[in-house]
Every structure is written in structure tokens, then in C-alpha cells.
Design a protein around this motif. Structure first.
Motif, PDB file in Angstrom:
ATOM      1  N   ASN A  40     103.644  93.967  22.340  1.00 33.45           N
ATOM      2  CA  ASN A  40     104.962  93.335  22.432  1.00 33.45           C
ATOM      3  C   ASN A  40     106.092  94.360  22.477  1.00 33.45           C
ATOM      4  O   ASN A  40     107.121  94.113  23.107  1.00 33.45           O
ATOM      5  CB  ASN A  40     105.157  92.341  21.284  1.00 33.45           C
ATOM      6  CG  ASN A  40     104.493  91.025  21.584  1.00 33.45           C
ATOM      7  OD1 ASN A  40     105.035  90.197  22.294  1.00 33.45           O
ATOM      8  ND2 ASN A  40     103.272  90.844  21.071  1.00 33.45           N
ATOM      9  N   LYS A  44     108.855  94.602  25.383  1.00 30.92           N
ATOM     10  CA  LYS A  44     110.291  94.699  25.087  1.00 30.92           C
ATOM     11  C   LYS A  44     110.922  95.880  25.830  1.00 30.92           C
ATOM     12  O   LYS A  44     112.015  95.752  26.396  1.00 30.92           O
ATOM     13  CB  LYS A  44     110.501  94.852  23.570  1.00 30.92           C
ATOM     14  CG  LYS A  44     111.948  94.859  23.163  1.00 30.92           C
ATOM     15  CD  LYS A  44     112.084  94.948  21.656  1.00 30.92           C
ATOM     16  CE  LYS A  44     113.555  94.962  21.265  1.00 30.92           C
ATOM     17  NZ  LYS A  44     113.732  95.031  19.822  1.00 30.92           N
ATOM     18  N   GLU A  71     116.183  84.739  27.893  1.00 28.53           N
ATOM     19  CA  GLU A  71     115.210  83.911  27.179  1.00 28.53           C
ATOM     20  C   GLU A  71     113.931  84.711  26.918  1.00 28.53           C
ATOM     21  O   GLU A  71     113.362  84.640  25.823  1.00 28.53           O
ATOM     22  CB  GLU A  71     114.891  82.664  28.022  1.00 28.53           C
ATOM     23  CG  GLU A  71     113.981  81.675  27.339  1.00 28.53           C
ATOM     24  CD  GLU A  71     113.676  80.483  28.240  1.00 28.53           C
ATOM     25  OE1 GLU A  71     112.588  79.906  28.063  1.00 28.53           O
ATOM     26  OE2 GLU A  71     114.506  80.131  29.100  1.00 28.53           O
ATOM     27  N   ALA A  74     114.613  87.188  24.141  1.00 33.09           N
ATOM     28  CA  ALA A  74     114.704  86.496  22.848  1.00 33.09           C
ATOM     29  C   ALA A  74     113.307  86.111  22.351  1.00 33.09           C
ATOM     30  O   ALA A  74     113.006  86.258  21.157  1.00 33.09           O
ATOM     31  CB  ALA A  74     115.585  85.257  22.969  1.00 33.09           C
ATOM     32  N   THR A  75     112.474  85.636  23.254  1.00 33.25           N
ATOM     33  CA  THR A  75     111.108  85.243  22.879  1.00 33.25           C
ATOM     34  C   THR A  75     110.328  86.438  22.347  1.00 33.25           C
ATOM     35  O   THR A  75     109.649  86.351  21.317  1.00 33.25           O
ATOM     36  CB  THR A  75     110.377  84.630  24.093  1.00 33.25           C
ATOM     37  OG1 THR A  75     111.106  83.484  24.532  1.00 33.25           O
ATOM     38  CG2 THR A  75     108.956  84.230  23.749  1.00 33.25           C
ATOM     39  N   SER A  77     111.566  89.199  21.080  1.00 35.05           N
ATOM     40  CA  SER A  77     112.152  89.625  19.797  1.00 35.05           C
ATOM     41  C   SER A  77     111.669  88.746  18.645  1.00 35.05           C
ATOM     42  O   SER A  77     111.324  89.249  17.569  1.00 35.05           O
ATOM     43  CB  SER A  77     113.673  89.591  19.868  1.00 35.05           C
ATOM     44  OG  SER A  77     114.141  90.575  20.739  1.00 35.05           O
ATOM     45  N   LYS A  78     111.638  87.438  18.879  1.00 31.10           N
ATOM     46  CA  LYS A  78     111.151  86.519  17.839  1.00 31.10           C
ATOM     47  C   LYS A  78     109.680  86.785  17.531  1.00 31.10           C
ATOM     48  O   LYS A  78     109.260  86.757  16.377  1.00 31.10           O
ATOM     49  CB  LYS A  78     111.335  85.068  18.271  1.00 31.10           C
ATOM     50  CG  LYS A  78     112.760  84.595  18.209  1.00 31.10           C
ATOM     51  CD  LYS A  78     112.889  83.155  18.666  1.00 31.10           C
ATOM     52  CE  LYS A  78     114.340  82.725  18.749  1.00 31.10           C
ATOM     53  NZ  LYS A  78     114.494  81.398  19.331  1.00 31.10           N
ATOM     54  N   ARG A  79     108.906  87.052  18.579  1.00 29.01           N
ATOM     55  CA  ARG A  79     107.481  87.337  18.394  1.00 29.01           C
ATOM     56  C   ARG A  79     107.310  88.616  17.579  1.00 29.01           C
ATOM     57  O   ARG A  79     106.458  88.685  16.691  1.00 29.01           O
ATOM     58  CB  ARG A  79     106.803  87.467  19.753  1.00 29.01           C
ATOM     59  CG  ARG A  79     105.309  87.318  19.681  1.00 29.01           C
ATOM     60  CD  ARG A  79     104.628  87.333  21.034  1.00 29.01           C
ATOM     61  NE  ARG A  79     105.169  86.344  21.947  1.00 29.01           N
ATOM     62  CZ  ARG A  79     105.469  86.580  23.215  1.00 29.01           C
ATOM     63  NH1 ARG A  79     105.283  87.777  23.736  1.00 29.01           N
ATOM     64  NH2 ARG A  79     105.935  85.632  23.987  1.00 29.01           N
ATOM     65  N   GLU A  81     109.430  89.849  15.379  1.00 26.40           N
ATOM     66  CA  GLU A  81     109.803  89.528  13.991  1.00 26.40           C
ATOM     67  C   GLU A  81     108.635  88.852  13.271  1.00 26.40           C
ATOM     68  O   GLU A  81     108.313  89.199  12.136  1.00 26.40           O
ATOM     69  CB  GLU A  81     111.004  88.585  13.953  1.00 26.40           C
ATOM     70  CG  GLU A  81     112.329  89.237  14.164  1.00 26.40           C
ATOM     71  CD  GLU A  81     113.470  88.218  14.118  1.00 26.40           C
ATOM     72  OE1 GLU A  81     113.414  87.284  13.289  1.00 26.40           O
ATOM     73  OE2 GLU A  81     114.402  88.366  14.926  1.00 26.40           O
ATOM     74  N   TYR A  82     108.020  87.887  13.938  1.00 21.96           N
ATOM     75  CA  TYR A  82     106.910  87.157  13.344  1.00 21.96           C
ATOM     76  C   TYR A  82     105.738  88.099  13.056  1.00 21.96           C
ATOM     77  O   TYR A  82     105.168  88.073  11.953  1.00 21.96           O
ATOM     78  CB  TYR A  82     106.452  86.028  14.281  1.00 21.96           C
ATOM     79  CG  TYR A  82     105.200  85.338  13.812  1.00 21.96           C
ATOM     80  CD1 TYR A  82     105.247  84.418  12.771  1.00 21.96           C
ATOM     81  CD2 TYR A  82     103.967  85.626  14.387  1.00 21.96           C
ATOM     82  CE1 TYR A  82     104.099  83.798  12.314  1.00 21.96           C
ATOM     83  CE2 TYR A  82     102.815  85.010  13.941  1.00 21.96           C
ATOM     84  CZ  TYR A  82     102.885  84.100  12.912  1.00 21.96           C
ATOM     85  OH  TYR A  82     101.737  83.500  12.467  1.00 21.96           O
TER      86      TYR A  82
END
Length: 126
Positions: A40, A44, A71, A74-75, A77-79, A81-82
Motif C-alpha cells: 500500500n 501511495k 478518492e 483517500a482509500t 490512506s485509510k487502508r 491507517e487501518y
């Protein structure tokens, strides 16, 4: 007396072995998360190289679907973080398991010594 200690020793050994299996599973899961994190991060970096003239596609099943660049960023980045949160969770879990493992080793060591003493006493009585 030696028989009772032997049974307790066996029970503790089984618990210790199960804990070691759990540690192994957790380590494997953590390694998979590390691989996902690396992947990931590469995505990025690649997305950062694009501008709004480029087209981004996302695979959904066998189909490529057009996706907005913001989008997609953002997806990812969220992944990230998770995944980082899950890695932290596994690190905490592994530290706790290591602490329990150390306690089991100490208990096993003392039970083993106790069992050997009991066997020595039993041999002395015969």
C-alpha cells in the motif's frame, strides 16, 4: 505424589504448547500485514506521481472501474491507517503472549524440579 506433579506438569506443558501455537499464528498474521503495508505504501507513492489528467482504475471482481484520483488516494490512506492500527494491535498482543510464555516457562521449570525431587525421594524410599 510424583504422579500428581507429573499430571500438573503435563497440563502446564500443553498450555505452553498452545500458547506457542498462538504466538506463531499471530506472528504470521503480523507478517502478512507488513507485506500489505509495503504494498500500500508503494501504491501511495505511485498515486502521488499522477496528476488529474491521468486516469485511475480500480478492479472490482473481473471489471476495471474508473475511479477519481482523490478518492483513490483517500482509500489508500485509510487502508494504511487501518493496517498500521492492526500492526500495533498485534505487537501489543505478541508482547502479552511473550509475557505469558515466560511465566509458563518459569512454572514448568519449577514443576520439573519438583517432579525430579519427588522422583528422587520415591527412589530413596524403595
Amino acid at each position: 505424589m510424583a504422579e500428581a506433579i507429573h499430571k500438573k506438569l503435563q497440563s502446564e506443558l500443553e498450555k505452553y504448547q498452545q500458547l506457542q501455537k498462538d504466538v506463531s499464528k499471530s506472528m504470521s498474521s503480523r507478517q502478512k500485514l507488513e507485506a500489505q503495508l509495503t504494498e500500500n505504501n508503494i501504491v501511495k507513492e505511485e498515486l502521488a506521481l499522477l496528476d488529474y489528467q491521468n486516469t485511475v482504475y480500480k478492479i472490482i471482481g473481473p471489471v476495471l472501474v474508473k475511479q477519481d484520483l482523490d478518492e483513490a488516494k483517500a482509500t489508500v490512506s485509510k487502508r494504511l491507517e487501518y493496517i498500521n492500527g492492526e500492526i500495533q494491535r498485534y505487537e501489543t498482543l505478541l508482547k502479552e503472549m511473550e509475557r505469558k510464555s515466560e511465566q509458563h516457562r518459569e512454572v514448568l521449570s519449577s514443576l520439573q524440579q519438583e517432579y525430579q525431587r519427588a522422583q528422587g525421594q520415591a527412589v530413596g524410599k524403595v
